[in-house]
Write an enzyme that holds these catalytic residues in place. Structure first.
Site, short mmCIF file in Angstrom:
data_model
loop_
_atom_site.label_atom_id
_atom_site.label_comp_id
_atom_site.label_asym_id
_atom_site.label_seq_id
_atom_site.Cartn_x
_atom_site.Cartn_y
_atom_site.Cartn_z
N GLU A 1 0.83 -1.21 0.00
CA GLU A 1 0.00 0.00 0.00
C GLU A 1 0.86 1.26 0.00
O GLU A 1 0.59 2.21 -0.75
CB GLU A 1 -0.94 0.01 1.22
N ASN B 1 1.33 3.91 -3.12
CA ASN B 1 1.04 5.34 -2.94
C ASN B 1 2.17 6.22 -3.49
O ASN B 1 1.91 7.25 -4.11
CB ASN B 1 0.81 5.66 -1.47
N ARG C 1 -9.09 4.00 -7.38
CA ARG C 1 -8.65 3.98 -5.97
C ARG C 1 -9.84 4.08 -5.03
O ARG C 1 -10.81 4.79 -5.33
CB ARG C 1 -7.69 5.14 -5.69
N1 LIG Z 1 3.18 9.03 -1.16
C1 LIG Z 1 2.18 9.89 -1.38
N2 LIG Z 1 2.41 11.07 -2.04
C2 LIG Z 1 1.41 11.96 -2.25
N3 LIG Z 1 0.13 11.76 -1.83
C3 LIG Z 1 -0.16 10.63 -1.17
C4 LIG Z 1 0.85 9.63 -0.90
N4 LIG Z 1 0.27 8.63 -0.21
C5 LIG Z 1 -1.01 8.97 -0.06
N5 LIG Z 1 -1.29 10.16 -0.63
C6 LIG Z 1 -2.60 10.87 -0.63
O1 LIG Z 1 -3.41 10.30 0.39
C7 LIG Z 1 -4.65 9.83 -0.19
C8 LIG Z 1 -5.13 8.62 0.58
O2 LIG Z 1 -4.24 7.52 0.38
P1 LIG Z 1 -4.79 6.04 0.54
O3 LIG Z 1 -3.68 5.11 0.26
O4 LIG Z 1 -5.49 5.92 1.85
O5 LIG Z 1 -5.92 5.94 -0.57
P2 LIG Z 1 -5.74 5.86 -2.17
O6 LIG Z 1 -4.33 5.57 -2.52
O7 LIG Z 1 -6.32 7.09 -2.75
O8 LIG Z 1 -6.66 4.60 -2.52
P3 LIG Z 1 -6.28 3.04 -2.33
O9 LIG Z 1 -5.04 3.00 -1.48
O10 LIG Z 1 -7.47 2.45 -1.63
O11 LIG Z 1 -6.05 2.51 -3.69
C9 LIG Z 1 -4.34 9.60 -1.65
O12 LIG Z 1 -5.49 9.64 -2.46
C10 LIG Z 1 -3.35 10.73 -1.95
O13 LIG Z 1 -4.03 11.95 -2.18
MG LIG Z 2 -3.25 4.04 -1.60
#
Ligand SMILES: Nc1ncnc2c1ncn2[C@@H]1O[C@H](COP(=O)(O)OP(=O)(O)OP(=O)(O)O)[C@@H](O)[C@H]1O
Ligand SMILES: [Mg+2]
Length: 157
Positions: free
Chosen positions: A59, A63, A120
């Site tokens: 995860e 990200n 996502r």
């Molecule tokens: N490494 C990162 N750099 C920039 N933004 C990030 C990063 N990690 C997370 N985010 C931000 O935080 C939000 C939430 O992250 P999260 O992993 O909970 O959900 P997601 O990636 O959108 O969906 P999923 O993980 O369920 O596929 C993301 O949509 C993004 O905007």
């Molecule tokens: Mg994610």
């Protein structure tokens, strides 16, 4: 006296560690999982504990790839650090130098996503939180994001 005992108790000795650096490409998501799993295996985790660690790493690395460097044409790098301590705790640090997160609290809410492709679900941070014992996110817009998490492995009887 109590305070000193507490400090002494918290001291942990690091027994092994690994550092890796790789391009933010989706093929490297499984690579990062395998690196951390190989190290964590030295603590003899249960299948469930190992699966939890692998999922949390996936995860966090996903990200970095999708959000951190998402719109960049040139591929950025992801830094991975993993270690374990003599109290059977695995610590993992995953870092990108991508776009960063404006509001970390909001980003960590279940179902919150900035993705508008519909791919996502906004559950990545919630999964990391529920699968690991501790999670800390440090991020600066324009500079990148660091996710630090820990999991205690149960000692075999
Ligand atoms: N490494 C990162 N750099 C920039 N933004 C990030 C990063 N990690 C997370 N985010 C931000 O935080 C939000 C939430 O992250 P999260 O992993 O909970 O959900 P997601 O990636 O959108 O969906 P999923 O993980 O369920 O596929 C993301 O949509 C993004 O905007
Ligand atoms: Mg994610």
């Amino acid at each position: 006296m109590k305070k000193i005992t507490k400090i002494i108790k918290q001291k942990r000795v690091m027994l092994n560690q690994i550092k890796a650096s790789f391009p933010a490409k989706s093929v490297n998501e499984s690579l990062s999982r395998m690196i951390v799993a190989s190290l964590a295996c030295q603590l003899d985790p249960t299948i469930d504990e190992l699966a939890d660690i692998k999922t949390a790493v996936s995860e966090a690395v996903t990200n970095c790839i999708v959000h951190g460097y998402g719109n960049n044409k040139s591929v950025g790098m992801i830094n991975l650090y993993a270690c374990y301590y003599d109290n059977n705790t695995v610590k993992i640090i995953i870092k990108d130098k991508g776009k960063g997160i404006e509001d970390i609290k909001k980003a960590m809410l279940p179902l919150y996503t900035t993705d508008d492709s519909g791919e996502r679900s906004g559950m990545g941070f919630s999964i990391m939180q529920s699968f690991m014992d501790k999670i800390r996110v440090i991020s600066n817009p324009g500079k990148g994001t660091t996710v630090i998490f820990e999991k205690k492995i149960t000692k075999p009887e």
